[in-house]
Design an enzyme around this catalytic site. Structure first.
Site, PDB file in Angstrom:
ATOM      1  N   ASN A  77      41.639 -18.631 -31.371  1.00  8.62           N
ATOM      2  CA  ASN A  77      41.507 -17.631 -32.439  1.00  8.62           C
ATOM      3  C   ASN A  77      40.463 -18.002 -33.487  1.00  8.62           C
ATOM      4  O   ASN A  77      40.393 -17.384 -34.541  1.00  8.62           O
ATOM      5  CB  ASN A  77      42.860 -17.414 -33.127  1.00  8.62           C
ATOM      6  CG  ASN A  77      43.959 -17.083 -32.140  1.00  8.62           C
ATOM      7  OD1 ASN A  77      44.865 -17.876 -31.938  1.00  8.62           O
ATOM      8  ND2 ASN A  77      43.871 -15.937 -31.490  1.00  8.62           N
ATOM      9  N   ILE A  84      37.771 -16.856 -38.268  1.00 11.85           N
ATOM     10  CA  ILE A  84      39.185 -16.919 -37.891  1.00 11.85           C
ATOM     11  C   ILE A  84      39.709 -15.510 -37.623  1.00 11.85           C
ATOM     12  O   ILE A  84      39.535 -14.615 -38.453  1.00 11.85           O
ATOM     13  CB  ILE A  84      40.005 -17.571 -39.032  1.00 11.85           C
ATOM     14  CG1 ILE A  84      39.407 -18.923 -39.407  1.00 11.85           C
ATOM     15  CG2 ILE A  84      41.469 -17.691 -38.647  1.00 11.85           C
ATOM     16  CD1 ILE A  84      39.797 -19.418 -40.782  1.00 11.85           C
ATOM     17  N   CYS A  85      40.355 -15.345 -36.495  1.00  6.88           N
ATOM     18  CA  CYS A  85      40.988 -14.065 -36.165  1.00  6.88           C
ATOM     19  C   CYS A  85      42.448 -14.144 -36.607  1.00  6.88           C
ATOM     20  O   CYS A  85      43.278 -14.735 -35.930  1.00  6.88           O
ATOM     21  CB  CYS A  85      40.882 -13.794 -34.665  1.00  6.88           C
ATOM     22  SG  CYS A  85      41.543 -12.192 -34.212  1.00  6.88           S
ATOM     23  N   LEU A  86      42.722 -13.574 -37.777  1.00 10.68           N
ATOM     24  CA  LEU A  86      44.060 -13.617 -38.359  1.00 10.68           C
ATOM     25  C   LEU A  86      44.242 -12.357 -39.193  1.00 10.68           C
ATOM     26  O   LEU A  86      43.402 -12.053 -40.052  1.00 10.68           O
ATOM     27  CB  LEU A  86      44.197 -14.882 -39.225  1.00 10.68           C
ATOM     28  CG  LEU A  86      45.561 -15.201 -39.807  1.00 10.68           C
ATOM     29  CD1 LEU A  86      46.592 -15.454 -38.708  1.00 10.68           C
ATOM     30  CD2 LEU A  86      45.470 -16.418 -40.717  1.00 10.68           C
TER      31      LEU A  86
END
Length: 151
Positions: A77, A84-86
């Site tokens: 992620n 950041i993939c969040l």
């Protein structure tokens, strides 16, 4: 003005009562912050120290800060540029950012993501090993941690 007083309060709290394994400080100007997250025990990032950059936008807290890893990390992620993939780092409707969240909460969420990757929403599609060959993923993640985040 609200942004300055809120950021000052948040930084003061982060200095006096930081979340476990997390430090955060100003990098010159108030809207340019740095943070360190220690890799969690029993994760492939254990014993690693990961540096992050936090850029606080003018519209904070109505817009989330831009946070990225400066230390390379092998994670499904987090991409090679440190992005950041969040969900909490993005505005609705696609994201879950709310003005009630703060930098401490975001850093804790990133620390949790490090311990528990989300393989169903990968940013690095080539790191599918997390799902299909976990031993290889753990080996690569440990190697990267020693190489880039080791102390």
């Amino acid at each position: 003005m609200q942004r300055v007083s809120r950021l000052t309060r948040e930084l003061s709290l982060l200095a006096t009562e930081p979340p476990p394994g997390i430090t955060c400080w100003q990098n010159g100007q108030l809207d340019d912050l740095r943070a360190q997250i220690l890799g969690g025990v029993d994760t492939p990032y254990e014993k690693g120290v990961f540096n992050l950059e936090i850029i606080v936008p003018e519209r904070y807290p109505f817009e989330p800060p831009k946070i990225r890893f400066l230390t390379p990390i092998y994670h499904p992620n987090i991409d090679s540029a440190g992005r950041i993939c969040l969900d909490v780092l993005k505005l609705p409707p696609k994201g879950a950012w709310r003005p009630s969240l703060n930098i401490s909460t975001l850093l804790t969420s990133i620390q949790l993501l490090m311990a528990e990757p989300n393989p169903d929403d990968p940013l690095m599609a080539d790191i599918v090993q997390y799902k299909y060959n976990k031993q290889l993923f753990l080996l690569n993640a440990r190697e990267w941690t020693e190489k880039y985040a080791g102390q």
